[in-house]
Design a protein around this motif. Structure first.
Motif, PDB file in Angstrom:
ATOM      1  N   GLY A  41       0.853  -1.193   0.000  1.00 56.00           N
ATOM      2  CA  GLY A  41       0.000   0.000   0.000  1.00 56.00           C
ATOM      3  C   GLY A  41       0.879   1.230   0.000  1.00 56.00           C
ATOM      4  O   GLY A  41       1.430   1.603   1.031  1.00 56.00           O
TER       5      GLY A  41
ATOM      6  N   GLY B   1       0.394   4.506  -0.166  1.00 57.81           N
ATOM      7  CA  GLY B   1      -0.403   5.723  -0.061  1.00 57.81           C
ATOM      8  C   GLY B   1       0.162   6.698   0.948  1.00 57.81           C
ATOM      9  O   GLY B   1       1.369   6.744   1.181  1.00 57.81           O
TER      10      GLY B   1
ATOM     11  N   GLY C  41       1.830   4.373   3.681  1.00 55.84           N
ATOM     12  CA  GLY C  41       2.877   3.435   3.255  1.00 55.84           C
ATOM     13  C   GLY C  41       4.110   4.102   2.685  1.00 55.84           C
ATOM     14  O   GLY C  41       5.243   3.706   3.010  1.00 55.84           O
TER      15      GLY C  41
ATOM     16  N   PHE D 276       4.801  -2.373  -2.455  1.00 56.08           N
ATOM     17  CA  PHE D 276       3.836  -3.177  -3.236  1.00 56.08           C
ATOM     18  C   PHE D 276       2.534  -2.401  -3.349  1.00 56.08           C
ATOM     19  O   PHE D 276       2.049  -1.848  -2.351  1.00 56.08           O
ATOM     20  CB  PHE D 276       3.548  -4.511  -2.537  1.00 56.08           C
TER      21      PHE D 276
ATOM     22  N   PHE E 196       3.521  -9.520  -6.155  1.00 58.55           N
ATOM     23  CA  PHE E 196       3.742  -9.885  -4.754  1.00 58.55           C
ATOM     24  C   PHE E 196       4.754 -11.018  -4.586  1.00 58.55           C
ATOM     25  O   PHE E 196       5.057 -11.399  -3.454  1.00 58.55           O
ATOM     26  CB  PHE E 196       2.402 -10.238  -4.089  1.00 58.55           C
TER      27      PHE E 196
ATOM     28  N   CYS F  27      -0.304  -1.481   4.791  1.00 58.81           N
ATOM     29  CA  CYS F  27      -0.879  -0.136   5.007  1.00 58.81           C
ATOM     30  C   CYS F  27      -1.935   0.130   3.941  1.00 58.81           C
ATOM     31  O   CYS F  27      -1.789   1.064   3.141  1.00 58.81           O
ATOM     32  CB  CYS F  27       0.178   0.944   4.885  1.00 58.81           C
ATOM     33  N   VAL F  28      -2.950  -0.680   3.878  1.00 60.61           N
ATOM     34  CA  VAL F  28      -3.977  -0.512   2.832  1.00 60.61           C
ATOM     35  C   VAL F  28      -5.226   0.148   3.436  1.00 60.61           C
ATOM     36  O   VAL F  28      -5.400   0.158   4.653  1.00 60.61           O
ATOM     37  CB  VAL F  28      -4.322  -1.870   2.163  1.00 60.61           C
ATOM     38  N   PRO F  29      -6.090   0.698   2.596  1.00 64.90           N
ATOM     39  CA  PRO F  29      -7.240   1.447   3.124  1.00 64.90           C
ATOM     40  C   PRO F  29      -8.225   0.571   3.897  1.00 64.90           C
ATOM     41  O   PRO F  29      -8.395  -0.614   3.600  1.00 64.90           O
ATOM     42  CB  PRO F  29      -7.914   2.004   1.866  1.00 64.90           C
TER      43      PRO F  29
ATOM     44  N   SER G 150      -2.965  -0.725   9.045  1.00 68.54           N
ATOM     45  CA  SER G 150      -4.265  -0.149   8.700  1.00 68.54           C
ATOM     46  C   SER G 150      -5.119  -0.028   9.959  1.00 68.54           C
ATOM     47  O   SER G 150      -5.182  -0.968  10.757  1.00 68.54           O
ATOM     48  CB  SER G 150      -4.999  -1.049   7.705  1.00 68.54           C
TER      49      SER G 150
ATOM     50  N   GLU H  89      -0.836   3.585  12.667  1.00 72.85           N
ATOM     51  CA  GLU H  89      -0.133   4.694  12.034  1.00 72.85           C
ATOM     52  C   GLU H  89      -0.708   5.989  12.580  1.00 72.85           C
ATOM     53  O   GLU H  89      -1.908   6.142  12.717  1.00 72.85           O
ATOM     54  CB  GLU H  89      -0.310   4.623  10.511  1.00 72.85           C
TER      55      GLU H  89
ATOM     56  N   VAL I 162       0.493   9.100  11.327  1.00 74.02           N
ATOM     57  CA  VAL I 162       0.957  10.177  10.446  1.00 74.02           C
ATOM     58  C   VAL I 162      -0.109  11.274  10.317  1.00 74.02           C
ATOM     59  O   VAL I 162      -1.303  11.008  10.259  1.00 74.02           O
ATOM     60  CB  VAL I 162       1.343   9.605   9.055  1.00 74.02           C
TER      61      VAL I 162
ATOM     62  N   LYS J 276      -5.376   3.299  18.821  1.00 78.19           N
ATOM     63  CA  LYS J 276      -5.683   4.169  17.674  1.00 78.19           C
ATOM     64  C   LYS J 276      -7.142   4.626  17.716  1.00 78.19           C
ATOM     65  O   LYS J 276      -7.465   5.779  17.394  1.00 78.19           O
ATOM     66  CB  LYS J 276      -5.405   3.392  16.378  1.00 78.19           C
TER      67      LYS J 276
ATOM     68  N   CYS K  96      -9.691   9.234   8.244  1.00 71.90           N
ATOM     69  CA  CYS K  96      -9.570   8.648   9.595  1.00 71.90           C
ATOM     70  C   CYS K  96     -10.680   9.062  10.558  1.00 71.90           C
ATOM     71  O   CYS K  96     -11.445   8.212  11.006  1.00 71.90           O
ATOM     72  CB  CYS K  96      -8.216   9.028  10.185  1.00 71.90           C
TER      73      CYS K  96
ATOM     74  N   ASP L 273     -12.932   6.005  11.546  1.00 73.77           N
ATOM     75  CA  ASP L 273     -12.422   5.053  12.545  1.00 73.77           C
ATOM     76  C   ASP L 273     -13.386   4.790  13.703  1.00 73.77           C
ATOM     77  O   ASP L 273     -13.552   3.630  14.117  1.00 73.77           O
ATOM     78  CB  ASP L 273     -11.058   5.515  13.081  1.00 73.77           C
TER      79      ASP L 273
ATOM     80  N   ARG M 217     -10.647  12.973   0.571  1.00 75.02           N
ATOM     81  CA  ARG M 217     -11.480  11.878   1.080  1.00 75.02           C
ATOM     82  C   ARG M 217     -12.393  12.371   2.208  1.00 75.02           C
ATOM     83  O   ARG M 217     -11.920  12.994   3.147  1.00 75.02           O
ATOM     84  CB  ARG M 217     -10.602  10.719   1.559  1.00 75.02           C
TER      85      ARG M 217
HETATM   86  N1  LIG Z   1      -3.972   9.071   5.653  1.00 74.27           N
HETATM   87  C1  LIG Z   1      -3.780   9.230   6.947  1.00 74.27           C
HETATM   88  O1  LIG Z   1      -3.543  10.364   7.412  1.00 74.27           O
HETATM   89  C2  LIG Z   1      -3.794   8.054   7.904  1.00 74.27           C
HETATM   90  C3  LIG Z   1      -3.322   8.253   9.209  1.00 74.27           C
HETATM   91  C4  LIG Z   1      -3.307   7.193  10.088  1.00 74.27           C
HETATM   92  C5  LIG Z   1      -3.793   5.946   9.670  1.00 74.27           C
HETATM   93  N2  LIG Z   1      -4.271   5.765   8.409  1.00 74.27           N
HETATM   94  C6  LIG Z   1      -4.729   4.433   8.046  1.00 74.27           C
HETATM   95  O2  LIG Z   1      -3.769   3.817   7.196  1.00 74.27           O
HETATM   96  C7  LIG Z   1      -4.398   2.976   6.218  1.00 74.27           C
HETATM   97  C8  LIG Z   1      -3.977   3.383   4.820  1.00 74.27           C
HETATM   98  O3  LIG Z   1      -4.426   4.710   4.583  1.00 74.27           O
HETATM   99  P1  LIG Z   1      -3.797   5.636   3.464  1.00 74.27           P
HETATM  100  O4  LIG Z   1      -4.270   7.014   3.783  1.00 74.27           O
HETATM  101  O5  LIG Z   1      -2.334   5.388   3.306  1.00 74.27           O
HETATM  102  O6  LIG Z   1      -4.555   5.078   2.169  1.00 74.27           O
HETATM  103  P2  LIG Z   1      -4.244   5.464   0.627  1.00 74.27           P
HETATM  104  O7  LIG Z   1      -5.523   5.318  -0.080  1.00 74.27           O
HETATM  105  O8  LIG Z   1      -3.494   6.757   0.560  1.00 74.27           O
HETATM  106  O9  LIG Z   1      -3.237   4.348   0.148  1.00 74.27           O
HETATM  107  C9  LIG Z   1      -3.544   3.007   0.165  1.00 74.27           C
HETATM  108  C10 LIG Z   1      -2.797   2.321  -0.969  1.00 74.27           C
HETATM  109  O10 LIG Z   1      -3.069   0.928  -0.847  1.00 74.27           O
HETATM  110  C11 LIG Z   1      -3.211   0.401  -2.150  1.00 74.27           C
HETATM  111  N3  LIG Z   1      -3.922  -0.869  -2.067  1.00 74.27           N
HETATM  112  C12 LIG Z   1      -5.242  -1.105  -1.894  1.00 74.27           C
HETATM  113  N4  LIG Z   1      -5.479  -2.422  -1.836  1.00 74.27           N
HETATM  114  C13 LIG Z   1      -4.285  -3.039  -1.971  1.00 74.27           C
HETATM  115  C14 LIG Z   1      -3.882  -4.390  -1.988  1.00 74.27           C
HETATM  116  N5  LIG Z   1      -4.755  -5.387  -1.859  1.00 74.27           N
HETATM  117  N6  LIG Z   1      -2.579  -4.659  -2.169  1.00 74.27           N
HETATM  118  C15 LIG Z   1      -1.680  -3.660  -2.307  1.00 74.27           C
HETATM  119  N7  LIG Z   1      -2.003  -2.362  -2.290  1.00 74.27           N
HETATM  120  C16 LIG Z   1      -3.290  -2.054  -2.121  1.00 74.27           C
HETATM  121  C17 LIG Z   1      -3.937   1.482  -2.907  1.00 74.27           C
HETATM  122  O11 LIG Z   1      -3.791   1.339  -4.310  1.00 74.27           O
HETATM  123  C18 LIG Z   1      -3.249   2.742  -2.356  1.00 74.27           C
HETATM  124  O12 LIG Z   1      -2.113   3.081  -3.130  1.00 74.27           O
HETATM  125  C19 LIG Z   1      -5.896   3.097   6.497  1.00 74.27           C
HETATM  126  O13 LIG Z   1      -6.298   2.061   7.333  1.00 74.27           O
HETATM  127  C20 LIG Z   1      -6.000   4.418   7.237  1.00 74.27           C
HETATM  128  O14 LIG Z   1      -7.142   4.453   8.081  1.00 74.27           O
HETATM  129  C21 LIG Z   1      -4.256   6.794   7.510  1.00 74.27           C
END
Ligand SMILES: NC(=O)c1ccc[n+]([C@@H]2O[C@H](COP(=O)([O-])OP(=O)(O)OC[C@H]3O[C@@H](n4cnc5c(N)ncnc54)[C@H](O)[C@@H]3O)[C@@H](O)[C@H]2O)c1
Length: 438
Positions: A19, A21, A24, A41, A81, A93-95, A130, A163, A165, A216, A271, A275, A342
């Motif tokens: 992930g 994003g 990640g 990945f 993978f 770190c996927v959504p 996540s 996480e 961040v 969290k 989040c 959450d 989002r």
């Molecule tokens: N964005 C934030 O500020 C933040 C802060 C703390 C926690 N989180 C948590 O972290 C997690 C990820 O959030 P994010 O903001 O990085 O999401 P994001 O959407 O920015 O990134 C997620 C990435 O995962 C990829 N992905 C989806 N399914 C996949 C799979 N099966 N295999 C590989 N890659 C895959 C997507 O293509 C995308 O690039 C979530 O659970 C979120 O709640 C986010």
């Protein structure tokens, strides 16, 4: 010292981050900078191509950092993978979004775990980052890996680390934000603490994975509930004819027992609005009614509607119906200085304004275009960010500040707008008569 502990300590361990994003990619680059070789990945081939060519799609991660990692041979990105099997540590770190019914949607976590588990081998450490409900790692993730015939804590290791961040935060990044970690077994806990300890200043070990997951949810429920209180206070202050912003400012002078939270046009981001619903869902499955979470969600989710009703009232006071009025929205990202839309409340506000016949345009230096669903049978609303010119401000009957990006000159905005509705106190200290605040 086990082989993995040794590899973590001398940073010869190979790291996989699943992930790429907002969570990640910064994590991957932080590990690269401390000497680890990292593979990112992702299932999105465009994202992988961008990264593999040494560019970044996340504002907090400079393209130069990705390029340096690629050039040094310490960072690569792939959609395949198979390379997971060569990693010593894999961080997921996927959504984790919600379904329309507000139930957790763990599809991405399940698919990612399946992809990683297919290449599980002895000695690996798997970490879920996540955000999810307590019990996910133990009840959902562990069985997927254990089904490969390996024993957790002996053959492989599994942990959860939330996480924290905060995109666009210049003071706290990955390295200086303490990291909570919890393992399925004691050895899992020790390994995950050792891993993050290599590139994060403070690691906070907790008893187990469920505890780490719940930390969290406490943090984000705390924010959601307190923002709801600030929002309800704003509604009450408006009725009372007192200024919520002055009240928060004065209350903040109390040196103990008070922490400011601010009202706004609604909750946004991946989040805070999401959450607490993960926790609520889990608690309902245990026959526990999470009343405060639901009440907070209810108050916060009504703020876009309240914002639009205030816009309508303000126009009404100028003898203008909302229908046919031109409203210029400033800011559509969910928070200042990011391009992330989002759950952004600005999208709800624009939708509601448009449905009521207002002609909406917007400016956002971080978001060039938006597409907003307008409901059954209607074409989606497609808007492009308009330049923030005097003419654009003057042409609007009302300017609504919904996200207070710091690069915008609000003195100029106020000077050239007919009427400003400021939901973020971006006009703090300005005394002009055309300003109204939430
Ligand atoms: N964005 C934030 O500020 C933040 C802060 C703390 C926690 N989180 C948590 O972290 C997690 C990820 O959030 P994010 O903001 O990085 O999401 P994001 O959407 O920015 O990134 C997620 C990435 O995962 C990829 N992905 C989806 N399914 C996949 C799979 N099966 N295999 C590989 N890659 C895959 C997507 O293509 C995308 O690039 C979530 O659970 C979120 O709640 C986010």
């Amino acid at each position: 010292m086990t082989a993995l502990e040794k590899k973590l300590t001398d940073r010869s361990a190979r790291v996989g981050v699943v992930g790429m994003g907002y969570v990640g990619l910064p994590l991957a680059i932080a590990a690269v900078r401390k000497g680890f070789r990292v593979t990112g990945f992702d299932i999105d081939p465009v994202r992988v191509r961008v990264l593999a060519s040494g560019r970044s799609h996340i504002p907090d991660v400079p393209g130069s950092a990705v390029a340096e990692g690629v050039k040094a041979g310490r960072f690569s990105a792939t959609t395949s993978f198979a390379a997971c099997g060569r990693c010593d540590v894999v961080v997921i770190c996927v959504p984790t979004p919600l379904r329309k019914t507000k139930e957790p949607d763990l599809t991405c976590v399940i698919l990612a775990c399946r992809s990683v588990a297919a290449h599980l081998r002895k000695g690996q450490l798997i970490v879920l980052e996540s955000t999810t409900y307590p019990g996910t790692t133990r009840e959902l993730v562990l069985p997927m890996f254990a089904a490969r015939g390996l024993k957790v804590g002996r053959d492989f290791h599994l942990a959860f680390s939330p996480e924290r961040v905060d995109p666009a935060n210049k003071k706290f990044g990955i390295a200086n934000t303490p990291k909570v970690v919890g393992g399925v077994t004691k050895s899992c806990s020790a390994l995950v603490a050792r891993f993050y300890g290599q590139f994060i200043e403070t690691v906070v070990p907790v008893r187990d994975v469920d505890t780490a997951e719940m930390v969290k949810l406490l943090e984000n429920t705390f924010r959601a509930v307190n923002i709801a209180m600030a929002n309800e206070m704003a509604l009450m202050c408006h009725r009372l004819g007192v200024d919520i912003w002055e009240i928060i400012r004065a209350a903040s002078t109390k040196p103990f027992g008070f922490m400011p939270f601010y009202p706004g046009p609604g909750l946004g981001g991946h989040c805070i609005p999401v959450d607490p619903s993960y926790l609520a869902w889990k608690m309902k499955s245990l026959n526990f009614e999470p009343r405060l979470i639901e009440l907070a969600a209810n108050i916060n989710s009504q703020m876009p509607e309240y914002t639009v009703s205030r816009v309508g009232d303000l126009l009404n006071a100028m003898r203008r119906p909302l229908k046919g009025s031109r409203v210029f929205v400033l800011g559509v990202a969910y928070k200042p200085d990011v391009n992330d839309m989002r759950e952004s409340p600005s999208l709800d506000v624009i939708k509601l304004l448009s449905e009521r016949g207002a002609a909406v345009s917007y400016h956002d230096p971080f978001v060039p275009a938006v597409e907003i669903e307008l409901g059954a049978g209607r074409q989606p609303l497609r808007l492009r960010s308009r330049p923030l010119t005097r003419a654009a401000l003057r042409a609007a009957h009302l300017t609504a500040i919904l996200t207070a990006h710091r690069c915008v000159d609000y003195q100029e905005v106020v000077k050239h707008s007919r009427l400003v509705f400021d939901t973020r106190n971006a006009t703090v200290g300005m005394k002009r008569k055309n300003i109204r605040r939430i």
